[in-house]
Scaffold this active site. Structure first.
Site, mmCIF file in Angstrom:
data_model
loop_
_atom_site.group_PDB
_atom_site.id
_atom_site.type_symbol
_atom_site.label_atom_id
_atom_site.label_comp_id
_atom_site.label_asym_id
_atom_site.label_seq_id
_atom_site.Cartn_x
_atom_site.Cartn_y
_atom_site.Cartn_z
ATOM 1 C CG ASN A 23 8.395 13.962 -11.560
ATOM 2 O OD1 ASN A 23 7.816 14.948 -12.027
ATOM 3 N ND2 ASN A 23 8.066 12.730 -11.906
ATOM 4 C CB CYS A 116 -0.857 13.481 -16.530
ATOM 5 S SG CYS A 116 0.425 14.258 -17.519
HETATM 6 N N1 EPU Z 1 -2.189 7.922 -3.948
HETATM 7 C C1 EPU Z 1 -3.281 7.903 -3.138
HETATM 8 N N2 EPU Z 1 -3.408 8.862 -2.171
HETATM 9 C C2 EPU Z 1 -2.475 9.842 -2.031
HETATM 10 C C3 EPU Z 1 -1.356 9.857 -2.874
HETATM 11 C C4 EPU Z 1 -1.231 8.881 -3.841
HETATM 12 O O1 EPU Z 1 -4.149 7.038 -3.246
HETATM 13 O O2 EPU Z 1 -2.649 10.704 -1.160
HETATM 14 C C5 EPU Z 1 -2.020 6.891 -4.990
HETATM 15 C C6 EPU Z 1 -2.128 7.503 -6.385
HETATM 16 O O3 EPU Z 1 -3.450 7.593 -6.818
HETATM 17 C C7 EPU Z 1 -1.293 6.549 -7.205
HETATM 18 C C8 EPU Z 1 -0.207 6.107 -6.228
HETATM 19 O O4 EPU Z 1 -0.714 6.368 -4.924
HETATM 20 O O5 EPU Z 1 -2.071 5.428 -7.511
HETATM 21 C C9 EPU Z 1 1.128 6.794 -6.398
HETATM 22 O O6 EPU Z 1 0.968 8.185 -6.343
HETATM 23 P P1 EPU Z 1 2.143 9.145 -5.894
HETATM 24 O O7 EPU Z 1 1.625 10.062 -4.845
HETATM 25 O O8 EPU Z 1 3.382 8.370 -5.618
HETATM 26 O O9 EPU Z 1 2.395 10.006 -7.195
HETATM 27 P P2 EPU Z 1 2.584 11.553 -7.319
HETATM 28 O O10 EPU Z 1 3.445 12.060 -6.218
HETATM 29 O O11 EPU Z 1 1.284 12.195 -7.567
HETATM 30 C C10 EPU Z 1 4.810 11.406 -8.686
HETATM 31 C C11 EPU Z 1 5.250 11.905 -10.030
HETATM 32 C C12 EPU Z 1 4.549 11.103 -11.108
HETATM 33 C C13 EPU Z 1 4.899 9.628 -10.934
HETATM 34 C C14 EPU Z 1 4.541 9.159 -9.513
HETATM 35 C C15 EPU Z 1 4.950 7.732 -9.226
HETATM 36 C C16 EPU Z 1 5.645 14.236 -9.577
HETATM 37 C C17 EPU Z 1 5.225 15.642 -9.759
HETATM 38 N N3 EPU Z 1 4.879 13.308 -10.150
HETATM 39 O O12 EPU Z 1 3.404 11.610 -8.661
HETATM 40 O O13 EPU Z 1 5.079 11.558 -12.329
HETATM 41 O O14 EPU Z 1 4.150 8.861 -11.842
HETATM 42 O O15 EPU Z 1 5.165 10.030 -8.549
HETATM 43 O O16 EPU Z 1 6.319 7.600 -9.416
HETATM 44 O O17 EPU Z 1 6.647 13.952 -8.935
HETATM 45 C C18 EPU Z 1 5.106 11.971 -14.651
HETATM 46 O O18 EPU Z 1 6.211 12.531 -14.496
HETATM 47 O O19 EPU Z 1 4.647 11.677 -15.784
HETATM 48 C C19 EPU Z 1 4.311 11.632 -13.469
HETATM 49 C C20 EPU Z 1 3.003 11.381 -13.535
#
Ligand code: EPU
Length: 418
Positions: A23, A116
Protein backbone atom coordinates in the site's frame (compact mmCIF):
# COMPACT_ATOMS: atom_id res chain seq x y z
CA UNK A 1 -7.33 -20.82 -13.15
CA UNK A 2 -4.68 -20.94 -10.43
CA UNK A 3 -5.40 -22.81 -7.21
CA UNK A 4 -3.39 -23.38 -4.06
CA UNK A 5 -2.98 -26.87 -2.69
CA UNK A 6 -1.96 -26.99 0.96
CA UNK A 7 -1.25 -29.94 3.23
CA UNK A 8 -1.74 -28.67 6.75
CA UNK A 9 -0.20 -29.13 10.17
CA UNK A 10 3.49 -28.70 9.38
CA UNK A 11 5.65 -26.93 11.97
CA UNK A 12 7.35 -23.85 10.51
CA UNK A 13 10.90 -22.92 11.35
CA UNK A 14 13.52 -20.63 9.86
CA UNK A 15 13.13 -17.08 8.63
CA UNK A 16 10.64 -15.17 6.48
CA UNK A 17 11.79 -11.85 5.03
CA UNK A 18 9.08 -9.21 4.69
CA UNK A 19 8.84 -7.39 1.34
CA UNK A 20 8.19 -3.72 0.61
CA UNK A 21 4.72 -2.46 1.53
CA UNK A 22 2.08 -2.95 -1.15
CA UNK A 23 0.00 0.00 0.00
CA UNK A 24 3.06 2.26 0.00
CA UNK A 25 4.36 1.08 -3.36
CA UNK A 26 1.00 1.59 -5.07
CA UNK A 27 1.01 5.24 -3.92
CA UNK A 28 4.70 6.01 -4.38
CA UNK A 29 4.83 4.71 -7.96
CA UNK A 30 2.18 7.20 -9.20
CA UNK A 31 3.78 9.92 -7.01
CA UNK A 32 6.97 9.76 -9.10
CA UNK A 33 4.94 11.28 -11.96
CA UNK A 34 4.90 14.59 -10.09
CA UNK A 35 8.52 15.16 -11.20
CA UNK A 36 10.06 14.97 -14.65
CA UNK A 37 12.99 12.54 -14.91
CA UNK A 38 14.18 9.25 -13.47
CA UNK A 39 13.22 8.15 -9.93
CA UNK A 40 14.36 4.84 -8.46
CA UNK A 41 12.22 3.05 -5.89
CA UNK A 42 13.72 0.13 -3.94
CA UNK A 43 11.84 -2.66 -2.07
CA UNK A 44 9.10 -2.83 -4.69
CA UNK A 45 7.14 -6.02 -3.92
CA UNK A 46 6.82 -8.47 -6.77
CA UNK A 47 3.01 -8.70 -6.76
CA UNK A 48 0.39 -8.46 -9.48
CA UNK A 49 -0.91 -5.01 -8.36
CA UNK A 50 2.50 -3.60 -9.33
CA UNK A 51 2.20 -5.21 -12.78
CA UNK A 52 -1.06 -3.33 -13.33
CA UNK A 53 0.51 -0.02 -12.28
CA UNK A 54 3.42 -0.75 -14.60
CA UNK A 55 0.96 -1.22 -17.49
CA UNK A 56 -0.66 2.11 -16.62
CA UNK A 57 2.73 3.84 -16.54
CA UNK A 58 3.58 2.44 -19.99
CA UNK A 59 0.18 3.58 -21.27
CA UNK A 60 1.09 7.10 -20.05
CA UNK A 61 4.38 6.90 -22.00
CA UNK A 62 6.48 6.47 -18.87
CA UNK A 63 9.52 4.20 -19.19
CA UNK A 64 10.01 1.68 -16.42
CA UNK A 65 12.75 -0.75 -15.66
CA UNK A 66 12.42 -3.46 -13.01
CA UNK A 67 15.38 -5.42 -11.71
CA UNK A 68 14.76 -7.58 -8.68
CA UNK A 69 13.05 -5.28 -6.15
CA UNK A 70 14.11 -2.03 -7.78
CA UNK A 71 11.99 -0.04 -10.18
CA UNK A 72 13.29 2.91 -12.16
CA UNK A 73 10.58 5.18 -13.47
CA UNK A 74 11.48 7.68 -16.17
CA UNK A 75 8.70 10.24 -16.53
CA UNK A 76 10.53 12.50 -19.03
CA UNK A 77 8.05 11.80 -21.84
CA UNK A 78 4.90 11.48 -19.67
CA UNK A 79 1.71 12.05 -21.72
CA UNK A 80 -1.64 12.88 -20.17
CA UNK A 81 -4.03 10.23 -21.51
CA UNK A 82 -7.58 9.31 -20.48
CA UNK A 83 -7.25 6.22 -18.28
CA UNK A 84 -9.72 3.55 -19.44
CA UNK A 85 -11.77 1.31 -17.19
CA UNK A 86 -9.65 -1.75 -18.10
CA UNK A 87 -6.74 -0.14 -16.23
CA UNK A 88 -8.58 1.77 -13.50
CA UNK A 89 -10.85 -1.08 -12.43
CA UNK A 90 -8.07 -3.52 -11.55
CA UNK A 91 -7.10 -1.85 -8.27
CA UNK A 92 -8.16 0.86 -5.85
CA UNK A 93 -4.80 2.65 -6.05
CA UNK A 94 -5.35 3.49 -9.73
CA UNK A 95 -7.03 6.70 -8.55
CA UNK A 96 -3.69 8.08 -7.37
CA UNK A 97 -3.13 8.71 -11.09
CA UNK A 98 -6.15 11.04 -10.94
CA UNK A 99 -4.30 13.20 -8.42
CA UNK A 100 -0.89 13.25 -10.11
CA UNK A 101 -2.26 13.96 -13.59
CA UNK A 102 -4.49 16.69 -12.18
CA UNK A 103 -1.49 18.19 -10.36
CA UNK A 104 0.76 18.06 -13.43
CA UNK A 105 -1.68 18.87 -16.27
CA UNK A 106 -4.70 20.43 -14.51
CA UNK A 107 -6.84 17.93 -16.41
CA UNK A 108 -7.54 14.23 -15.99
CA UNK A 109 -10.18 11.81 -17.25
CA UNK A 110 -10.49 8.45 -15.58
CA UNK A 111 -13.02 5.76 -14.65
CA UNK A 112 -13.94 4.77 -11.09
CA UNK A 113 -11.14 2.80 -9.38
CA UNK A 114 -11.38 -0.92 -8.60
CA UNK A 115 -10.20 -2.85 -5.52
CA UNK A 116 -11.43 -5.73 -3.39
CA UNK A 117 -15.24 -5.88 -3.02
CA UNK A 118 -15.18 -5.46 0.75
CA UNK A 119 -17.61 -2.58 1.05
CA UNK A 120 -19.00 0.36 -0.88
CA UNK A 121 -15.65 2.22 -0.94
CA UNK A 122 -16.84 5.61 -2.22
CA UNK A 123 -14.33 8.28 -3.34
CA UNK A 124 -16.30 11.33 -2.16
CA UNK A 125 -13.51 12.53 0.17
CA UNK A 126 -10.98 12.53 -2.65
CA UNK A 127 -13.37 14.46 -4.88
CA UNK A 128 -14.09 16.90 -2.06
CA UNK A 129 -10.32 17.50 -1.63
CA UNK A 130 -9.86 18.07 -5.38
CA UNK A 131 -12.75 20.59 -5.39
CA UNK A 132 -11.38 22.45 -2.37
CA UNK A 133 -8.05 22.73 -4.18
CA UNK A 134 -9.77 24.40 -7.14
CA UNK A 135 -10.87 21.57 -9.44
CA UNK A 136 -14.23 21.12 -11.13
CA UNK A 137 -15.52 17.59 -11.58
CA UNK A 138 -17.93 16.10 -14.08
CA UNK A 139 -19.11 12.53 -13.74
CA UNK A 140 -20.81 10.53 -16.44
CA UNK A 141 -21.33 6.76 -16.14
CA UNK A 142 -18.60 6.58 -13.48
CA UNK A 143 -16.11 8.37 -15.73
CA UNK A 144 -14.66 11.45 -14.03
CA UNK A 145 -13.42 14.50 -15.90
CA UNK A 146 -11.52 16.70 -13.49
CA UNK A 147 -9.94 20.02 -14.42
CA UNK A 148 -8.68 23.22 -12.86
CA UNK A 149 -7.56 26.61 -14.12
CA UNK A 150 -5.35 26.86 -11.09
CA UNK A 151 -4.80 24.64 -8.06
CA UNK A 152 -4.72 26.66 -4.86
CA UNK A 153 -4.07 25.47 -1.29
CA UNK A 154 -6.98 25.28 1.14
CA UNK A 155 -8.11 23.72 4.40
CA UNK A 156 -9.45 20.21 3.79
CA UNK A 157 -11.33 18.61 6.65
CA UNK A 158 -11.87 14.93 5.88
CA UNK A 159 -15.08 13.34 7.19
CA UNK A 160 -13.05 10.25 8.13
CA UNK A 161 -9.27 9.68 8.11
CA UNK A 162 -9.31 8.00 4.69
CA UNK A 163 -5.94 6.70 3.53
CA UNK A 164 -6.72 7.21 -0.15
CA UNK A 165 -8.20 10.69 0.26
CA UNK A 166 -5.23 11.80 2.40
CA UNK A 167 -2.81 10.53 -0.25
CA UNK A 168 -4.73 12.16 -3.10
CA UNK A 169 -4.95 15.48 -1.23
CA UNK A 170 -1.18 15.43 -0.51
CA UNK A 171 -0.37 14.62 -4.13
CA UNK A 172 -2.36 17.57 -5.49
CA UNK A 173 -1.49 20.05 -2.71
CA UNK A 174 2.23 19.43 -3.23
CA UNK A 175 2.10 21.24 -6.59
CA UNK A 176 -0.74 23.66 -5.71
CA UNK A 177 -0.12 27.33 -4.94
CA UNK A 178 0.17 28.26 -1.25
CA UNK A 179 -0.65 26.36 1.92
CA UNK A 180 -2.94 23.35 2.38
CA UNK A 181 -3.94 21.90 5.72
CA UNK A 182 -5.47 18.42 5.82
CA UNK A 183 -7.46 17.97 9.02
CA UNK A 184 -8.50 14.53 10.26
CA UNK A 185 -5.79 13.08 8.00
CA UNK A 186 -4.97 9.37 8.00
CA UNK A 187 -1.91 8.52 10.09
CA UNK A 188 -0.98 5.19 8.48
CA UNK A 189 2.77 4.59 7.96
CA UNK A 190 2.18 4.52 4.19
CA UNK A 191 1.21 8.22 4.37
CA UNK A 192 4.52 9.02 6.05
CA UNK A 193 6.39 6.97 3.46
CA UNK A 194 4.75 9.02 0.69
CA UNK A 195 5.50 12.32 2.44
CA UNK A 196 9.13 11.29 2.98
CA UNK A 197 9.50 10.49 -0.73
CA UNK A 198 7.87 13.78 -1.78
CA UNK A 199 10.00 15.81 0.65
CA UNK A 200 13.12 14.19 -0.84
CA UNK A 201 11.79 15.30 -4.25
CA UNK A 202 11.59 18.88 -2.96
CA UNK A 203 8.09 19.09 -1.48
CA UNK A 204 7.36 20.86 1.80
CA UNK A 205 5.12 18.58 3.84
CA UNK A 206 4.94 18.64 7.65
CA UNK A 207 2.86 16.93 10.29
CA UNK A 208 2.51 13.55 8.52
CA UNK A 209 1.97 10.74 10.99
CA UNK A 210 -0.39 13.07 12.88
CA UNK A 211 -3.97 13.94 12.02
CA UNK A 212 -3.07 17.41 10.74
CA UNK A 213 -0.80 17.65 7.71
CA UNK A 214 0.49 20.96 6.41
CA UNK A 215 1.71 21.31 2.84
CA UNK A 216 3.34 24.36 1.30
CA UNK A 217 2.99 23.99 -2.46
CA UNK A 218 6.12 24.11 -4.62
CA UNK A 219 6.48 24.89 -8.35
CA UNK A 220 8.12 21.63 -9.32
CA UNK A 221 9.76 18.50 -7.92
CA UNK A 222 12.95 16.63 -8.77
CA UNK A 223 13.45 12.89 -9.18
CA UNK A 224 15.16 10.98 -6.38
CA UNK A 225 15.85 7.51 -4.91
CA UNK A 226 13.77 5.99 -2.12
CA UNK A 227 13.43 2.74 -0.14
CA UNK A 228 9.85 1.65 0.49
CA UNK A 229 8.99 0.62 4.07
CA UNK A 230 8.34 -3.07 4.90
CA UNK A 231 4.77 -4.31 4.52
CA UNK A 232 3.14 -4.28 7.97
CA UNK A 233 0.18 -6.40 6.82
CA UNK A 234 2.44 -9.06 5.31
CA UNK A 235 4.50 -8.96 8.53
CA UNK A 236 1.32 -9.31 10.59
CA UNK A 237 0.04 -12.20 8.49
CA UNK A 238 3.25 -14.22 8.94
CA UNK A 239 3.38 -13.34 12.65
CA UNK A 240 -0.12 -14.79 13.03
CA UNK A 241 1.02 -17.91 11.18
CA UNK A 242 3.98 -18.09 13.58
CA UNK A 243 1.69 -17.93 16.61
CA UNK A 244 -0.10 -21.01 15.27
CA UNK A 245 2.71 -23.09 13.76
CA UNK A 246 6.02 -21.40 14.48
CA UNK A 247 8.93 -23.22 15.96
CA UNK A 248 11.03 -20.13 16.74
CA UNK A 249 9.97 -18.63 13.39
CA UNK A 250 11.79 -15.38 12.57
CA UNK A 251 9.84 -12.62 10.85
CA UNK A 252 12.58 -10.45 9.45
CA UNK A 253 12.72 -6.89 8.08
CA UNK A 254 9.87 -5.37 10.04
CA UNK A 255 9.21 -2.07 11.80
CA UNK A 256 7.84 -3.39 15.14
CA UNK A 257 6.03 -0.11 15.89
CA UNK A 258 3.91 -0.59 12.73
CA UNK A 259 2.48 -3.89 13.99
CA UNK A 260 2.26 -3.01 17.68
CA UNK A 261 -1.55 -3.24 17.76
CA UNK A 262 -1.20 -6.86 16.61
CA UNK A 263 1.76 -7.89 18.79
CA UNK A 264 0.07 -6.35 21.86
CA UNK A 265 -3.00 -8.53 21.22
CA UNK A 266 -0.86 -11.62 20.63
CA UNK A 267 0.97 -11.03 23.91
CA UNK A 268 -2.36 -10.64 25.75
CA UNK A 269 -3.49 -13.96 24.27
CA UNK A 270 -0.41 -15.63 25.73
CA UNK A 271 1.69 -15.97 22.56
CA UNK A 272 5.43 -16.48 22.94
CA UNK A 273 6.90 -13.58 21.01
CA UNK A 274 10.26 -11.83 21.21
CA UNK A 275 10.45 -8.45 19.51
CA UNK A 276 13.79 -6.96 18.46
CA UNK A 277 14.80 -3.87 16.43
CA UNK A 278 13.86 -5.07 12.97
CA UNK A 279 12.67 -8.62 13.46
CA UNK A 280 10.64 -10.78 15.79
CA UNK A 281 10.68 -14.43 16.76
CA UNK A 282 7.45 -16.23 17.43
CA UNK A 283 6.71 -19.68 18.71
CA UNK A 284 3.48 -21.64 18.88
CA UNK A 285 4.26 -23.56 22.09
CA UNK A 286 1.99 -21.46 24.35
CA UNK A 287 -1.74 -22.01 24.68
CA UNK A 288 -3.74 -19.05 23.34
CA UNK A 289 -6.73 -17.42 25.07
CA UNK A 290 -9.56 -15.80 23.14
CA UNK A 291 -10.05 -12.03 23.31
CA UNK A 292 -11.92 -9.21 21.61
CA UNK A 293 -10.67 -7.01 18.79
CA UNK A 294 -12.16 -4.04 17.02
CA UNK A 295 -10.71 -2.64 13.81
CA UNK A 296 -9.94 1.05 13.52
CA UNK A 297 -7.70 3.55 11.80
CA UNK A 298 -3.95 3.49 12.50
CA UNK A 299 -2.57 3.09 15.14
CA UNK A 300 -5.60 0.92 15.98
CA UNK A 301 -6.01 -2.72 14.96
CA UNK A 302 -5.87 -2.76 11.13
CA UNK A 303 -8.88 -3.96 9.18
CA UNK A 304 -6.45 -5.67 6.79
CA UNK A 305 -5.44 -8.09 9.58
CA UNK A 306 -8.96 -8.70 10.88
CA UNK A 307 -9.64 -11.71 8.64
CA UNK A 308 -6.23 -13.39 9.23
CA UNK A 309 -6.64 -12.77 12.99
CA UNK A 310 -10.12 -14.32 12.97
CA UNK A 311 -8.52 -17.59 11.82
CA UNK A 312 -6.12 -17.42 14.76
CA UNK A 313 -9.03 -16.88 17.15
CA UNK A 314 -10.62 -20.16 16.00
CA UNK A 315 -7.68 -21.85 17.78
CA UNK A 316 -7.86 -19.80 20.98
CA UNK A 317 -9.64 -20.98 24.13
CA UNK A 318 -13.00 -19.37 24.82
CA UNK A 319 -15.20 -16.79 23.15
CA UNK A 320 -13.75 -13.97 21.05
CA UNK A 321 -15.63 -11.02 19.56
CA UNK A 322 -14.40 -9.31 16.39
CA UNK A 323 -15.92 -5.99 15.38
CA UNK A 324 -15.22 -4.59 11.89
CA UNK A 325 -15.58 -0.81 11.87
CA UNK A 326 -14.02 0.12 8.51
CA UNK A 327 -15.76 -2.00 5.85
CA UNK A 328 -19.31 -3.31 5.52
CA UNK A 329 -18.41 -6.58 3.82
CA UNK A 330 -15.27 -8.04 5.32
CA UNK A 331 -16.49 -11.37 6.63
CA UNK A 332 -16.65 -13.30 3.37
CA UNK A 333 -14.00 -15.68 4.73
CA UNK A 334 -16.34 -16.81 7.54
CA UNK A 335 -18.58 -19.28 5.65
CA UNK A 336 -15.43 -21.03 4.40
CA UNK A 337 -13.84 -21.10 7.88
CA UNK A 338 -17.07 -22.65 9.17
CA UNK A 339 -17.02 -25.15 6.28
CA UNK A 340 -13.56 -26.18 7.55
CA UNK A 341 -14.94 -26.71 11.06
CA UNK A 342 -14.78 -23.32 12.79
CA UNK A 343 -17.58 -22.11 15.04
CA UNK A 344 -18.19 -18.50 13.96
CA UNK A 345 -21.41 -16.57 14.02
CA UNK A 346 -21.79 -13.37 11.97
CA UNK A 347 -23.94 -10.61 13.50
CA UNK A 348 -25.26 -8.17 10.89
CA UNK A 349 -21.99 -8.14 8.89
CA UNK A 350 -20.48 -5.94 11.59
CA UNK A 351 -19.36 -8.39 14.22
CA UNK A 352 -18.43 -12.04 14.55
CA UNK A 353 -18.42 -14.26 17.61
CA UNK A 354 -15.84 -17.02 17.52
CA UNK A 355 -15.87 -19.99 19.84
CA UNK A 356 -12.62 -21.88 20.06
CA UNK A 357 -10.65 -23.94 19.84
CA UNK A 358 -12.05 -25.98 16.97
CA UNK A 359 -10.23 -28.48 14.79
CA UNK A 360 -10.13 -27.42 11.14
CA UNK A 361 -10.33 -29.97 8.36
CA UNK A 362 -9.06 -29.35 4.82
CA UNK A 363 -11.62 -28.94 2.01
CA UNK A 364 -12.21 -26.67 -1.02
CA UNK A 365 -12.54 -22.96 -0.18
CA UNK A 366 -12.53 -19.74 -2.19
CA UNK A 367 -10.43 -16.59 -1.72
CA UNK A 368 -13.13 -13.96 -2.25
CA UNK A 369 -10.74 -11.04 -1.65
CA UNK A 370 -7.09 -10.49 -0.74
CA UNK A 371 -7.25 -10.71 3.05
CA UNK A 372 -9.99 -13.37 3.01
CA UNK A 373 -7.48 -15.34 0.95
CA UNK A 374 -4.85 -14.82 3.67
CA UNK A 375 -7.33 -15.91 6.33
CA UNK A 376 -8.09 -19.13 4.44
CA UNK A 377 -4.44 -19.78 3.70
CA UNK A 378 -3.72 -19.62 7.45
CA UNK A 379 -6.67 -21.97 8.05
CA UNK A 380 -5.32 -24.39 5.46
CA UNK A 381 -1.88 -24.38 7.12
CA UNK A 382 -3.37 -25.48 10.46
CA UNK A 383 -6.04 -27.82 9.06
CA UNK A 384 -5.86 -31.59 8.99
CA UNK A 385 -5.42 -32.95 5.48
CA UNK A 386 -5.53 -31.17 2.14
CA UNK A 387 -7.12 -27.79 1.40
CA UNK A 388 -7.68 -26.39 -2.08
CA UNK A 389 -8.01 -22.61 -2.26
CA UNK A 390 -9.54 -21.32 -5.48
CA UNK A 391 -9.51 -17.76 -6.91
CA UNK A 392 -6.03 -17.17 -5.53
CA UNK A 393 -5.36 -14.27 -7.90
CA UNK A 394 -6.79 -12.14 -5.10
CA UNK A 395 -4.11 -13.46 -2.75
CA UNK A 396 -1.30 -13.03 -5.26
CA UNK A 397 -2.24 -9.34 -5.63
CA UNK A 398 -0.83 -8.63 -2.19
CA UNK A 399 1.69 -11.24 -1.01
CA UNK A 400 5.04 -11.56 -2.73
CA UNK A 401 6.29 -15.10 -3.37
CA UNK A 402 3.95 -16.50 -0.77
CA UNK A 403 4.50 -20.11 -1.82
CA UNK A 404 8.30 -19.79 -1.80
CA UNK A 405 8.38 -17.96 1.54
CA UNK A 406 6.21 -20.58 3.24
CA UNK A 407 7.86 -23.58 1.57
CA UNK A 408 11.26 -22.33 2.77
CA UNK A 409 10.14 -22.58 6.40
CA UNK A 410 8.55 -26.02 6.04
CA UNK A 411 5.01 -25.57 4.71
CA UNK A 412 3.59 -27.98 2.14
CA UNK A 413 2.02 -25.66 -0.34
CA UNK A 414 1.96 -25.41 -4.12
CA UNK A 415 0.24 -23.43 -6.85
CA UNK A 416 -1.46 -25.47 -9.55
CA UNK A 417 -2.88 -24.35 -12.85
CA UNK A 418 -6.21 -26.11 -13.59
N1 EPU B 1 -14.40 6.19 2.73
C1 EPU B 1 -15.45 6.97 2.36
N2 EPU B 1 -15.24 7.95 1.43
C2 EPU B 1 -14.02 8.14 0.86
C3 EPU B 1 -12.95 7.32 1.24
C4 EPU B 1 -13.16 6.34 2.19
O1 EPU B 1 -16.57 6.82 2.85
O2 EPU B 1 -13.90 9.02 0.00
C5 EPU B 1 -14.59 5.13 3.74
C6 EPU B 1 -14.42 3.74 3.11
O3 EPU B 1 -15.60 3.28 2.54
C7 EPU B 1 -13.97 2.92 4.30
C8 EPU B 1 -13.15 3.91 5.12
O4 EPU B 1 -13.56 5.21 4.70
O5 EPU B 1 -15.09 2.57 5.05
C9 EPU B 1 -11.65 3.79 4.96
O6 EPU B 1 -11.29 3.87 3.61
P1 EPU B 1 -9.86 4.37 3.15
O7 EPU B 1 -10.04 5.43 2.12
O8 EPU B 1 -9.00 4.66 4.33
O9 EPU B 1 -9.27 3.09 2.42
P2 EPU B 1 -8.53 3.01 1.05
O10 EPU B 1 -7.58 4.14 0.91
O11 EPU B 1 -9.50 2.74 -0.02
C10 EPU B 1 -6.47 1.69 1.98
C11 EPU B 1 -5.84 0.37 1.66
C12 EPU B 1 -6.75 -0.74 2.14
C13 EPU B 1 -6.97 -0.59 3.65
C14 EPU B 1 -7.52 0.81 3.97
C15 EPU B 1 -7.66 1.08 5.45
C16 EPU B 1 -4.64 0.88 -0.36
C17 EPU B 1 -4.51 0.72 -1.82
N3 EPU B 1 -5.67 0.27 0.22
O12 EPU B 1 -7.71 1.69 1.28
O13 EPU B 1 -6.06 -1.94 1.90
O14 EPU B 1 -7.92 -1.53 4.08
O15 EPU B 1 -6.65 1.81 3.40
O16 EPU B 1 -6.43 0.92 6.07
O17 EPU B 1 -3.83 1.54 0.28
C18 EPU B 1 -5.81 -4.25 1.50
O18 EPU B 1 -4.58 -4.06 1.38
O19 EPU B 1 -6.31 -5.40 1.59
C19 EPU B 1 -6.71 -3.10 1.54
C20 EPU B 1 -8.02 -3.20 1.29
Amino acid sequence: MKILKVIGNQKLTGSIRISGAKNSAVALIPATLLASGKTTLCNIPNISDIEVLDQTLKYLNVKTNRASETMTIDTTNLKNMDIPIELSSKLRASYYFMAVLLARFKYVKMSFPGGCQIGSRPIDQTLKAFKLLGATIKEEDSVFTIEAKELIGNVIHLDMPSVGATINAILVATLAKGKTIIKNAAREPEISDLANLLNKMGANIKGFGTSEIEIHGVESLNPTNHDIIPDRIEAGTYTIIGALLGSYLKIDNIIPEHIKSLTDKLESMGANIEIKNDYLIIDSSNELHGLDIETSYYPGFPTDLQQPFATLLTQANGISNVVENIYENRFMNVPYLNKMGANIQVIENKKVIIEGPTKLIGCEVKATDLRAGASLLIASLIADGETIITDINHLLRGYEEIVEKLTNVGAKIEIKEI
